[in-house]
Write a protein that holds these residues in place. Structure first.
Motif, PDB file in Angstrom:
ATOM      1  N   TYR A 728       0.877  -1.178   0.000  1.00 16.84           N
ATOM      2  CA  TYR A 728       0.000   0.000   0.000  1.00 16.84           C
ATOM      3  C   TYR A 728       0.911   1.224   0.000  1.00 16.84           C
ATOM      4  O   TYR A 728       1.884   1.246   0.766  1.00 16.84           O
ATOM      5  N   PRO A 729       0.708   2.224  -0.838  1.00 21.88           N
ATOM      6  CA  PRO A 729      -0.458   2.447  -1.693  1.00 21.88           C
ATOM      7  C   PRO A 729      -0.322   1.955  -3.128  1.00 21.88           C
ATOM      8  O   PRO A 729      -1.167   2.275  -3.963  1.00 21.88           O
ATOM      9  N   GLU A 730       0.744   1.204  -3.431  1.00 20.97           N
ATOM     10  CA  GLU A 730       0.936   0.776  -4.815  1.00 20.97           C
ATOM     11  C   GLU A 730      -0.249  -0.011  -5.354  1.00 20.97           C
ATOM     12  O   GLU A 730      -0.525   0.014  -6.562  1.00 20.97           O
ATOM     13  N   GLY A 731      -0.959  -0.718  -4.493  1.00 23.26           N
ATOM     14  CA  GLY A 731      -2.094  -1.509  -4.933  1.00 23.26           C
ATOM     15  C   GLY A 731      -3.416  -0.768  -4.965  1.00 23.26           C
ATOM     16  O   GLY A 731      -4.445  -1.341  -5.359  1.00 23.26           O
ATOM     17  N   ASN A 732      -3.423   0.502  -4.578  1.00 20.79           N
ATOM     18  CA  ASN A 732      -4.692   1.234  -4.472  1.00 20.79           C
ATOM     19  C   ASN A 732      -5.410   1.408  -5.805  1.00 20.79           C
ATOM     20  O   ASN A 732      -6.625   1.596  -5.846  1.00 20.79           O
ATOM     21  N   GLY A 733      -4.654   1.366  -6.904  1.00 28.88           N
ATOM     22  CA  GLY A 733      -5.273   1.533  -8.211  1.00 28.88           C
ATOM     23  C   GLY A 733      -6.221   0.405  -8.577  1.00 28.88           C
ATOM     24  O   GLY A 733      -7.012   0.531  -9.512  1.00 28.88           O
ATOM     25  N   LEU A 734      -6.162  -0.699  -7.832  1.00 25.98           N
ATOM     26  CA  LEU A 734      -7.046  -1.832  -8.096  1.00 25.98           C
ATOM     27  C   LEU A 734      -8.374  -1.717  -7.360  1.00 25.98           C
ATOM     28  O   LEU A 734      -9.246  -2.569  -7.511  1.00 25.98           O
ATOM     29  N   ILE A 735      -8.528  -0.676  -6.552  1.00 24.56           N
ATOM     30  CA  ILE A 735      -9.710  -0.531  -5.697  1.00 24.56           C
ATOM     31  C   ILE A 735     -10.497   0.691  -6.140  1.00 24.56           C
ATOM     32  O   ILE A 735      -9.991   1.815  -6.106  1.00 24.56           O
ATOM     33  N   GLY A 736     -11.734   0.501  -6.567  1.00 24.45           N
ATOM     34  CA  GLY A 736     -12.577   1.611  -6.992  1.00 24.45           C
ATOM     35  C   GLY A 736     -13.186   2.343  -5.817  1.00 24.45           C
ATOM     36  O   GLY A 736     -13.231   1.836  -4.690  1.00 24.45           O
ATOM     37  N   LEU A 737     -13.663   3.545  -6.061  1.00 26.12           N
ATOM     38  CA  LEU A 737     -14.312   4.309  -4.997  1.00 26.12           C
ATOM     39  C   LEU A 737     -15.551   3.594  -4.463  1.00 26.12           C
ATOM     40  O   LEU A 737     -15.946   3.797  -3.308  1.00 26.12           O
ATOM     41  N   ASP A 738     -16.179   2.759  -5.287  1.00 27.84           N
ATOM     42  CA  ASP A 738     -17.373   2.043  -4.838  1.00 27.84           C
ATOM     43  C   ASP A 738     -17.049   0.716  -4.158  1.00 27.84           C
ATOM     44  O   ASP A 738     -17.956   0.015  -3.696  1.00 27.84           O
ATOM     45  N   ASP A 739     -15.774   0.360  -4.095  1.00 30.13           N
ATOM     46  CA  ASP A 739     -15.373  -0.892  -3.451  1.00 30.13           C
ATOM     47  C   ASP A 739     -15.130  -0.638  -1.969  1.00 30.13           C
ATOM     48  O   ASP A 739     -14.012  -0.352  -1.534  1.00 30.13           O
ATOM     49  N   HIS A 740     -16.204  -0.719  -1.196  1.00 26.81           N
ATOM     50  CA  HIS A 740     -16.070  -0.431   0.228  1.00 26.81           C
ATOM     51  C   HIS A 740     -17.161  -1.141   1.011  1.00 26.81           C
ATOM     52  O   HIS A 740     -18.151  -1.636   0.438  1.00 26.81           O
ATOM     53  N   ASP A 741     -16.979  -1.190   2.305  1.00 22.19           N
ATOM     54  CA  ASP A 741     -17.977  -1.743   3.213  1.00 22.19           C
ATOM     55  C   ASP A 741     -19.200  -0.832   3.184  1.00 22.19           C
ATOM     56  O   ASP A 741     -19.090   0.360   3.480  1.00 22.19           O
ATOM     57  N   PRO A 742     -20.369  -1.335   2.839  1.00 29.05           N
ATOM     58  CA  PRO A 742     -21.541  -0.456   2.739  1.00 29.05           C
ATOM     59  C   PRO A 742     -21.965   0.150   4.069  1.00 29.05           C
ATOM     60  O   PRO A 742     -22.604   1.202   4.093  1.00 29.05           O
ATOM     61  N   GLN A 743     -21.619  -0.485   5.185  1.00 27.69           N
ATOM     62  CA  GLN A 743     -22.018   0.058   6.481  1.00 27.69           C
ATOM     63  C   GLN A 743     -21.072   1.145   6.974  1.00 27.69           C
ATOM     64  O   GLN A 743     -21.503   2.169   7.490  1.00 27.69           O
ATOM     65  N   SER A 744     -19.769   0.927   6.837  1.00 30.30           N
ATOM     66  CA  SER A 744     -18.804   1.878   7.395  1.00 30.30           C
ATOM     67  C   SER A 744     -18.183   2.791   6.356  1.00 30.30           C
ATOM     68  O   SER A 744     -17.598   3.819   6.698  1.00 30.30           O
ATOM     69  N   GLY A 745     -18.272   2.429   5.078  1.00 26.58           N
ATOM     70  CA  GLY A 745     -17.621   3.211   4.031  1.00 26.58           C
ATOM     71  C   GLY A 745     -16.139   2.951   3.909  1.00 26.58           C
ATOM     72  O   GLY A 745     -15.461   3.588   3.099  1.00 26.58           O
ATOM     73  N   THR A 746     -15.594   2.016   4.675  1.00 29.61           N
ATOM     74  CA  THR A 746     -14.158   1.719   4.619  1.00 29.61           C
ATOM     75  C   THR A 746     -13.803   1.055   3.294  1.00 29.61           C
ATOM     76  O   THR A 746     -14.394   0.031   2.935  1.00 29.61           O
ATOM     77  N   PRO A 747     -12.840   1.600   2.538  1.00 29.54           N
ATOM     78  CA  PRO A 747     -12.429   0.949   1.287  1.00 29.54           C
ATOM     79  C   PRO A 747     -11.930  -0.472   1.540  1.00 29.54           C
ATOM     80  O   PRO A 747     -11.330  -0.765   2.580  1.00 29.54           O
ATOM     81  N   SER A 748     -12.176  -1.342   0.583  1.00 28.80           N
ATOM     82  CA  SER A 748     -11.830  -2.764   0.742  1.00 28.80           C
ATOM     83  C   SER A 748     -10.391  -3.005   0.300  1.00 28.80           C
ATOM     84  O   SER A 748     -10.133  -3.771  -0.630  1.00 28.80           O
TER      85      SER A 748
END
Length: 759
Positions: A728-748
């Motif tokens: 991290y953060p080199e892998g962040n490009g694989l995670i979209g803004l919508d890829d997160h826990d729906p309850q907490s909003g924490t990115p996956s």
């Protein structure tokens, strides 16, 4: 690792955590910053009753501190802050932002401390020095020009003190906004959301003393050797008592396996070490929910069998009946979960999970520690709640030597939330602000980190103030995040060093240099101390002793107060009066948050004081006054994905703290001088026709669109099958803004379905 010598910068590490390797790393970190006298003076004061709090992790201080009360990564954090290197106006005059953008994140922060307020000049593509008054005039004018205060975002880093954070939220709420994206949104928000629903408080229930009385410790989804190294001394004492330590983690982390204490002359001189984890289960990434359900399934089935045989059972029925609701629904859910599904999802055998459950059942007092390996998933909130369920089954809450222990990262991320950094103000906060300052707080919920970036992307927010941190790099989906932030009318960064977020230029971009925690904070009525709250709800004072890196630096409380004055001409707050003496800020905190009663007296006691945690006393601040067993239906996070799919987790290197890179090494994983690697099990490589050392492409498996990163080298590593890891953060490009826990909003960040192939 296997066959590591054939890849440059990849060599097996055979030693224990800590030991001489840690001391050599401390010496190298100090000498590398060219300020040996300044840094060693700071280290002598770090984590001492009359000194300053480590700007690194939030592990608590022991009651009786030694003269060497810091760890390797704490020393790195202090040397990073107390460096002799300076990024002066002359440097910026000689370098365009376009040129600086080409530097690595490691190189940018390695330029040294910022010394002057700076503002971007578009004509020259350079940052130029400006005065504090001019900077505040620009900020105030831009914020007042927004049609709606909710068009501004106010980010907070976890290094921010209680005093600065409290003033910040007061400023923003008087301005008319609850937009408080903060670093907690990206790490432990699942704790802050999930635990209140379960036990009535979004914090841990244990104290450091509880580790002296526990009968078992479960370490799930965290890496103490890198992210909270002072915890190793505590785990060492637990192990010395022959108390079982059970580790559940996809990667074998040396800080969970064995430790040589730098404070033990015998271990240092003899090469001795203390084994830590008695049992180590390498769960498949994303399989924690399955493991926890499997453990609870065994407990409930074994309890029934024991009762049928005339025994007392394994569950604490008195606790369950007197303190909880929802047990029947939980029991039905876990009993309906099939063992083959549990084994497939977790990557562990039924025998392994039952063995872990038996260790838990044999201990009267159990502590469960967890980190972002639990929270940074699409079901992070559910993960946290299942940990609480497991503890409640045997009454391991509100008992000496037992409880839940979320391991916070940044040193005051928990305190910032306690004093009001939240996008969701409750009635008590709104009433408290009215009582303290006489203005009305807007009641509607504001933006968390993901919502803030989306609002900026969509043109709904036009200004961003960052109280510390490196938001653009920390966030998921850098492509979208960087593009969004370039659309801003105003970007203000309060910082000690340059980072990449500062180079994402808005119509107006301003950098405000602030004091570090190790430096003297001199205000109108004398030197000031600030306060912080650690992972176990202890609040204590922190006072720097070093001469500031520049005469132009200002404290975060002072900067916040000046922004407020520039923005709010009719303010109800006596900003200068509060900042002249931080005791007055603490008096106001006490008004808004009564848990801080008698704040100034108690914080002056050696070691400070612990905030009241109701769940530690078996008092449950839930709607019905009961702790609640909460069901998480199913165990699948990646339904519909084929068998060739791997799950990627991002991890920090050993020479890294959040987005700050101290060096390009990762000692315990055997990596030196590079970060362009992906860790994979040798069998997973072979199954895809790949081998150790191949250059590969990593692609996401999502219906939305395929994301990919390339140029990474595969490293055969004893990671759990089906799991791959990148930094991290080199892998962040694989995670979209919508890829997160729906309850907490924490990115996956730790549950990304991917495929890998040869480059």
């Amino acid at each position: 690792m296997s066959s590591q010598t054939d890849i440059p910068g990849v060599t097996p590490y055979e030693g224990a955590a800590g030991g001489w390797g840690a001391l050599r790393a401390v010496a190298k970190a100090i000498s590398g910053q060219l300020a040996i006298g300044r840094e060693t003076a700071a280290l002598r004061r770090m984590n001492q009753p009359d000194g300053f709090d480590c700007p690194g992790c939030a592990w608590p201080d022991p009651k009786h501190t030694s003269s060497f009360e810091f760890c390797e990564n704490g020393a790195k954090a202090v040397s990073w802050e107390a460096t002799a290197k300076r990024a002066k106006p002359e440097f910026f005059q000689a370098n365009t932002v376009t040129a600086l953008w080409q530097l690595s994140d490691y190189a940018l922060e390695g330029l040294g401390r910022l010394t002057h307020p700076m503002m971007y000049d578009r004509a020259s593509d350079k940052y130029v020095a400006i005065g504090w008054d001019e900077a505040m005039q620009h900020i105030g004018t831009a914020l007042r020009a927004l049609p709606d205060p909710r068009m501004a975002e106010f980010y907070t880093s976890g290094r921010t003190s209680n005093e600065a954070a409290f003033l910040y939220q007061a400023f923003v709420r008087e301005y008319g906004s609850n937009n408080f994206p903060d670093c907690s949104n990206m790490c432990h928000e699942a704790t802050s959301v999930g635990l209140p629903q379960s036990i009535g408080v979004g914090k841990g229930t244990v104290t450091l003393d509880d580790f002296d009385h526990c009968d078992a410790v479960f370490c799930i989804g965290h890496n103490p050797g890198t992210n909270h190294p002072r915890m190793l001394a505590t785990l060492r004492e637990v192990a010395k008592r022959n108390v079982p330590i059970v580790a559940i983690n996809p990667l074998p982390e040396r800080g969970l396996e064995r430790f040589t204490s730098p404070q033990s002359p015998v271990e240092m001189m003899t090469g001795g070490e203390t084994p830590l984890a008695t049992t180590y289960y390498q769960v498949r990434c994303g399989g924690d929910l399955a493991v926890l359900k499997g453990m609870m399934k065994w407990l409930i089935d074994s309890d029934a069998a024991d009762l049928a045989a005339g025994g007392p059972g394994l569950l604490d029925r008195t606790f369950i009946e007197e303190n909880t609701t929802g047990f029947e629904a939980l029991a039905a859910d876990v009993q309906a979960t099939a063992w083959p599904d549990i084994e497939r999802k977790s990557g562990l055998s039924r025998a392994d999970i039952e063995h872990a459950a038996s260790i838990y059942a044999q201990a009267k007092r159990v502590i469960v520690c967890y980190g972002m390996g639990i929270t940074q998933h699409r079901h992070g909130t559910q993960n946290v709640q299942q940990l609480a369920n497991l503890l409640m089954l045997r009454g391991n809450l509100g008992r000496e030597g037992a409880g839940i222990c979320p391991l916070r990262g940044h040193s005051n991320v928990q305190g910032d939330r306690t004093v009001g950094i939240t996008e969701k103000p409750d009635a008590a906060l709104i009433e408290g602000m009215k009582l303290a300052f006489g203005f009305d707080t807007p009641p509607e919920h504001g933006h968390d980190a993901v919502a803030a970036i989306k609002a900026i992307r969509d043109g709904e927010s036009k200004a961003l103030i960052c109280l510390g941190g490196n938001l653009a790099v920390a966030m998921s989906d850098p492509e979208a995040t960087f593009a969004a932030m370039r659309k801003l009318d105003l970007a203000v960064h309060i910082a000690t060093k340059l980072n990449r977020s500062h180079l994402i230029i808005a119509k107006q971009s301003i950098i405000l240099p602030c004091l570090g925690r190790s430096e003297i904070d001199l205000q109108a009525e004398g030197p000031q101390s600030i306060t912080v709250e650690d992972s176990m709800s202890m609040v204590h004072a922190s006072q720097g002793g070093l001469k500031p890196a520049s005469e132009h630096l200002r404290s975060e409380p002072w900067i916040v107060a000046q922004m407020a004055k520039a923005t709010l001409p009719a303010t109800r707050v006596a900003w200068d009066h509060l900042v002249a003496d931080y005791d007055r800020i603490r008096d106001k905190i006490e008004v808004v948050f009564p848990a801080f009663y008698d704040f100034n007296r108690r914080v002056r006691e050696p070691g400070g004081f612990r905030l009241f945690i109701a769940a530690s006393e078996r008092k449950w601040n839930t709607p019905d006054g009961k702790a609640r067993f909460l069901v998480a239906p199913g165990i699948e996070e990646d339904d519909g994905l084929d068998n060739g799919t791997l799950v990627l987790t991002t991890v920090r290197s050993h020479d890294q703290y959040n987005t700050t890179i101290y060096s390009l090494n990762d000692r315990y994983r055997g990596i030196s001088g590079r970060r362009d690697v992906i860790f994979m099990h040798a069998d997973d490589l072979a199954a895809r026709g790949l081998k150790h050392g191949d250059r590969i492409v990593v692609e996401t498996v999502k219906a939305e669109r395929t994301r990919s990163v390339s140029g990474f080298t595969a490293v055969a590593y004893p990671i759990a099958r089906g799991t791959v890891a990148m930094y991290y953060p080199e892998g962040n490009g694989l995670i979209g803004l919508d890829d997160h826990d729906p309850q907490s909003g924490t990115p996956s960040y730790k549950s990304v379905p991917v495929r890998v192939r040869n480059a």
